[in-house]
Write a protein that holds these residues in place. Structure first.
Motif, PDB file in Angstrom:
ATOM      1  N   SER A 129      42.808  43.956  46.421  1.00 42.49           N
ATOM      2  CA  SER A 129      42.672  42.590  46.595  1.00 42.49           C
ATOM      3  C   SER A 129      42.848  41.638  45.086  1.00 42.49           C
ATOM      4  O   SER A 129      42.821  42.333  44.140  1.00 42.49           O
ATOM      5  CB  SER A 129      41.198  42.173  46.854  1.00 42.49           C
ATOM      6  OG  SER A 129      40.924  42.924  48.562  1.00 42.49           O
ATOM      7  N   HIS A 130      43.268  40.306  45.354  1.00 41.36           N
ATOM      8  CA  HIS A 130      43.474  39.617  44.264  1.00 41.36           C
ATOM      9  C   HIS A 130      43.043  38.129  44.459  1.00 41.36           C
ATOM     10  O   HIS A 130      42.819  37.902  45.604  1.00 41.36           O
ATOM     11  CB  HIS A 130      45.050  39.755  43.939  1.00 41.36           C
ATOM     12  CG  HIS A 130      46.001  38.793  44.437  1.00 41.36           C
ATOM     13  ND1 HIS A 130      46.952  37.942  44.023  1.00 41.36           N
ATOM     14  CD2 HIS A 130      46.067  38.348  45.792  1.00 41.36           C
ATOM     15  CE1 HIS A 130      47.326  36.956  44.961  1.00 41.36           C
ATOM     16  NE2 HIS A 130      46.844  37.469  45.972  1.00 41.36           N
ATOM     17  N   ILE A 131      42.678  37.563  43.253  1.00 43.18           N
ATOM     18  CA  ILE A 131      42.630  36.197  43.188  1.00 43.18           C
ATOM     19  C   ILE A 131      43.712  35.600  42.302  1.00 43.18           C
ATOM     20  O   ILE A 131      44.081  36.254  41.164  1.00 43.18           O
ATOM     21  CB  ILE A 131      41.257  35.875  42.698  1.00 43.18           C
ATOM     22  CG1 ILE A 131      39.967  36.476  43.246  1.00 43.18           C
ATOM     23  CG2 ILE A 131      40.796  34.274  42.568  1.00 43.18           C
ATOM     24  CD1 ILE A 131      38.751  36.390  42.700  1.00 43.18           C
ATOM     25  N   LEU A 132      44.381  34.545  42.880  1.00 43.52           N
ATOM     26  CA  LEU A 132      45.414  33.916  42.135  1.00 43.52           C
ATOM     27  C   LEU A 132      45.104  32.569  41.688  1.00 43.52           C
ATOM     28  O   LEU A 132      44.705  31.656  42.172  1.00 43.52           O
ATOM     29  CB  LEU A 132      46.768  34.048  42.909  1.00 43.52           C
ATOM     30  CG  LEU A 132      47.882  32.920  42.504  1.00 43.52           C
ATOM     31  CD1 LEU A 132      48.623  33.495  41.523  1.00 43.52           C
ATOM     32  CD2 LEU A 132      48.882  32.954  43.795  1.00 43.52           C
ATOM     33  N   VAL A 133      45.452  32.307  40.524  1.00 44.34           N
ATOM     34  CA  VAL A 133      45.583  30.874  40.003  1.00 44.34           C
ATOM     35  C   VAL A 133      46.987  30.414  39.611  1.00 44.34           C
ATOM     36  O   VAL A 133      47.705  31.011  38.807  1.00 44.34           O
ATOM     37  CB  VAL A 133      44.765  30.586  38.754  1.00 44.34           C
ATOM     38  CG1 VAL A 133      44.773  29.295  37.979  1.00 44.34           C
ATOM     39  CG2 VAL A 133      43.184  30.965  39.040  1.00 44.34           C
ATOM     40  N   LEU A 134      47.612  29.571  40.477  1.00 41.81           N
ATOM     41  CA  LEU A 134      48.954  29.212  40.301  1.00 41.81           C
ATOM     42  C   LEU A 134      49.296  28.641  38.872  1.00 41.81           C
ATOM     43  O   LEU A 134      48.558  27.625  38.435  1.00 41.81           O
ATOM     44  CB  LEU A 134      49.519  28.236  41.381  1.00 41.81           C
ATOM     45  CG  LEU A 134      49.472  28.946  42.739  1.00 41.81           C
ATOM     46  CD1 LEU A 134      49.548  27.981  43.778  1.00 41.81           C
ATOM     47  CD2 LEU A 134      50.754  29.951  42.920  1.00 41.81           C
ATOM     48  N   ASP A 174      46.281  31.773  46.737  1.00 43.43           N
ATOM     49  CA  ASP A 174      46.908  32.376  47.599  1.00 43.43           C
ATOM     50  C   ASP A 174      46.758  31.826  48.813  1.00 43.43           C
ATOM     51  O   ASP A 174      45.409  32.263  49.332  1.00 43.43           O
ATOM     52  CB  ASP A 174      47.036  33.969  47.438  1.00 43.43           C
ATOM     53  CG  ASP A 174      47.615  34.677  48.270  1.00 43.43           C
ATOM     54  OD1 ASP A 174      48.333  34.194  49.057  1.00 43.43           O
ATOM     55  OD2 ASP A 174      47.867  36.000  48.278  1.00 43.43           O
ATOM     56  N   PRO A 175      47.319  31.327  49.740  1.00 45.30           N
ATOM     57  CA  PRO A 175      46.899  30.861  51.130  1.00 45.30           C
ATOM     58  C   PRO A 175      46.130  31.600  52.136  1.00 45.30           C
ATOM     59  O   PRO A 175      45.264  31.591  52.738  1.00 45.30           O
ATOM     60  CB  PRO A 175      48.073  30.008  51.551  1.00 45.30           C
ATOM     61  CG  PRO A 175      49.094  29.838  50.445  1.00 45.30           C
ATOM     62  CD  PRO A 175      48.736  30.869  49.416  1.00 45.30           C
TER      63      PRO A 175
END
Length: 657
Positions: A129-134, A174-175
């Motif tokens: 799993s991941h968490i994204l900050v654009l 990430d939507p």
């Protein structure tokens, strides 16, 4: 593989063998109109092709010399006809050179390291799993720091005990995280951008990574599980194709037929026999439906693949499944471990060339070229050039200075190459649309100067490959000849054989004995493993029952007792019992193996000649061979050929050693 590739594959590989000849002295084997052809090339081609030809006559050196001489005569004729000046020929040759050059324009050491790493990673799949900050790749330092601090804060909260999935759902940009809580499922090498994949494979199961930068922004990931790659599988199948008329009623009948076959299998009938009788996959039916082994992603139907991999020795047979091609019943033959490194190497290299990893290879190659070709830059001119570039490049509205004289001096040189300030400014004019967000302007100019130099270094190196690598030059020579020969054959033989209707008819008439039907039967064949059912079928057929009536009387929704095939079949076809006779009408029940057959012969078509239309493909092929044989004889008369027999005798002794 294309037709052209098939035609001259034998000639393309020969040059590599030649490098092992240790520079033996060249002798003239023969001449064509005083142009010499040497022994080293003949020996190289013969030895390379020796294991590829099945016709023993082609292994005979005297016969092979005739073939080789004929090949060279055709190349000479092609050049005489100036086929090498045609635009299509020139374009295809350039295209091939570009493909071949790729092997020389990369850093092989770095490539090998990446290939090895990818293969090791392909042994397993990771679930993470991941968490994204654009944040954009070219974002300002302030925006980059802001994004980094965000992702670092999320990681600290996770490490302090907060739930990863909950934070991903709340904060990940990430939507898809709103629904999957950041869960990416299982993936293997090449499924994610390289930097993300790298972190995933280096993070232990159950652990959380440090912040990762990709072209999308900053990530933090958690690895939940890893599992072994499922390898490859060999299966057999019985396939009934969808109706090509898109007829719902016909498709319904096809679906019912596959269900009938499935019931027969459940009753214990042989899969291989039913595949031979009913499968419409002609490439596998005669092998009992067995397909070549395959791995994940190799077939165009995911449904078929997943069904095949779900089978086990304990449950080796699938229920009927539907794909875009039709209906299938799948049987497990064997499961295989993952392919070896060497078997997968080419595939992995191709993936790397399309992957973020390619940047690593490119950067390494550029560094090597800078060392190979030391650069000399005129700093004063470089500063002058820089001043000519304004921030209009950010809106793609920058134009060349009206007076270009101040920039026409040598800006940079390496080896025998010189580049002017004007060359660089023209590059900027073309590429000002790239990296328009990179600031300040001085940084943008330096970035594009580096790109300009790297492009020039690579182009220069590429243009000198023939000088740098003799084997490269040799392969290109072979390809030139092969390509010419293909175009010549297309013009002189293949098209003529297709369009010369009178000549084709005359050739067919003269050789009609080669194009003959065996006996053929227009039949209805009913087959069953139950003798009592066979007798009932025979009785019904006496009363002129058709196939539909036969199945309606003898089959039930739960049990398929009889299968029926109708059509015209040539003698020896697997659908026909071996004991079928020429007699029209209903024949006695016969047993072959486990099956009882009841055959109604509607008509007998005796052995006899095929029409030209029925055998056109084979006749055209034979006619082409005939034309080529006669044509080579004519070429031998057109050109003056002298073979050095003493040299050829020595060559034969050398090869036989």
């Amino acid at each position: 593989m294309t037709l052209k590739s098939l035609f001259y594959t034998l000639f393309l590989a020969t040059s590599f063998y030649g490098m092992a000849q240790q520079n033996k002295p060249k002798e003239v084997l023969f001449t064509i109109d005083n142009t010499p052809y040497y022994t080293d090339e003949f020996v190289r081609v013969y030895n390379k092709n020796l294991d590829l030809v099945k016709d023993e006559s082609q292994k005979d050196l005297d016969q092979y010399l005739e073939l080789y001489l004929g090949y060279k005569l055709k190349v000479v004729k092609a050049k005489q006809l100036e086929l090498h000046t045609k635009p299509n020929y020139i374009n295809e040759l350039q295209s091939y050179r570009g493909q071949l050059a790729k092997n020389y324009l990369t850093d092989s050491k770095v490539t090998n390291e990446l290939v090895t790493e990818a293969y090791e990673r392909m042994q397993k799949e990771i679930r993470a799993s991941h968490i994204l900050v654009l944040v954009d790749e070219n974002a300002s330092p302030a925006d980059t720091l802001k994004a980094y601090n965000k992702i670092l804060d999320y990681r600290n909260r996770i490490m302090a005990g907060e739930d990863f999935g909950t934070l991903a759902q709340q904060y990940s940009e990430d939507p898809s995280a709103k629904e999957n809580k950041g869960d990416l499922g299982y993936f293997s090498a090449f499924r994610m951008v390289y930097s993300f994949e790298d972190a995933a494979y280096k993070t232990p199961v159950g652990k959380v990574s440090k912040p990762i930068r990709t072209r999308f922004g900053y990530h933090v990931l958690k690895v939940h599980d890893e599992r072994a790659n499922r390898g490859e599988v060999t299966v057999a199948h019985i396939m009934l194709m969808h109706s090509d008329k898109e007829d719902p009623e016909e498709n319904k009948q096809i679906q019912q037929k596959i269900q009938d076959i499935y019931k027969k299998l459940q009753q214990g009938e042989a899969f291989e026999t039913l595949a031979q009788q009913f499968s419409q996959d002609q490439s596998s039916s005669m092998r009992g439906g067995v397909l070549s082994r395959f791995g994940s992603g190799q077939l165009s139907s995911e449904i078929f693949e997943n069904t095949a991999f779900s089978l086990t020795p304990e449950k080796p047979l699938s229920a009927p499944i539907q794909t875009q091609f039709g209906w299938h019943i799948v049987k497990l033959i064997e499961k295989h471990e993952m392919k070896s490194f060497e078997a997968l190497r080419t595939e992995i290299e191709t993936k790397i060339s399309r992957d973020e990893r390619s940047r690593i290879i490119t950067e390494s190659m550029n560094e090597k070229l800078r060392k190979k070709y030391p650069l000399k830059r005129q700093e004063k001119l470089y500063q002058t050039v820089r001043k000519a570039i304004t921030d209009k490049v950010y809106t793609q509205s920058w134009e060349l200075p009206a007076d270009m004289k101040p920039y026409q001096g040598v800006l940079v040189s390496f080896d025998t190459k010189t580049l002017t300030g004007e060359d660089f400014l023209n590059y900027i004019l073309t590429y000002q649309k790239q990296n328009e967000s990179l600031k300040p302007l001085s940084k943008w100019i330096d970035y594009h100067y580096d790109n300009f130099i790297e492009i020039q270094l690579n182009q220069y190196y590429d243009s000198n490959l023939e000088k740098e690598f003799p084997e490269f030059a040799s392969v290109m020579d072979e390809y030139r000849d092969g390509l010419l020969l293909f175009d010549l054959m297309e013009q002189e033989i293949w098209q003529r054989a297709k369009t010369d209707t009178i000549g084709l008819q005359q050739f067919y008439d003269k050789n009609i004995k080669n194009y003959q039907w065996k006996n053929r039967y227009d039949v209805m064949v009913a087959s069953t493993t139950n003798e009592a059912v066979a007798k009932k079928a025979h009785a019904l057929l006496k009363k002129k029952a058709d196939a539909a009536q036969l199945k309606a009387k003898l089959n039930t929704p739960e049990t398929v007792s009889i299968m029926v095939a109708e059509g015209v079949f040539e003698e020896g076809n697997e659908t026909l019992p071996k004991t079928v006779t020429y007699t029209k009408g209903l024949q006695p029940i016969v047993k072959e193996g486990d099956y009882f057959y009841t055959v109604t012969v509607n008509n007998v078509l005796p052995a006899g000649p095929k029409t030209l239309e029925e055998s056109r493909g084979r006749v055209i092929n034979d006619y082409q061979n005939y034309l080529e044989s006669n044509w080579v004889s004519e070429l031998k008369k057109e050109f003056t050929i002298q073979v050095n027999q003493d040299v050829f005798t020595a060559v034969k002794k050398q090869i036989k050693k």
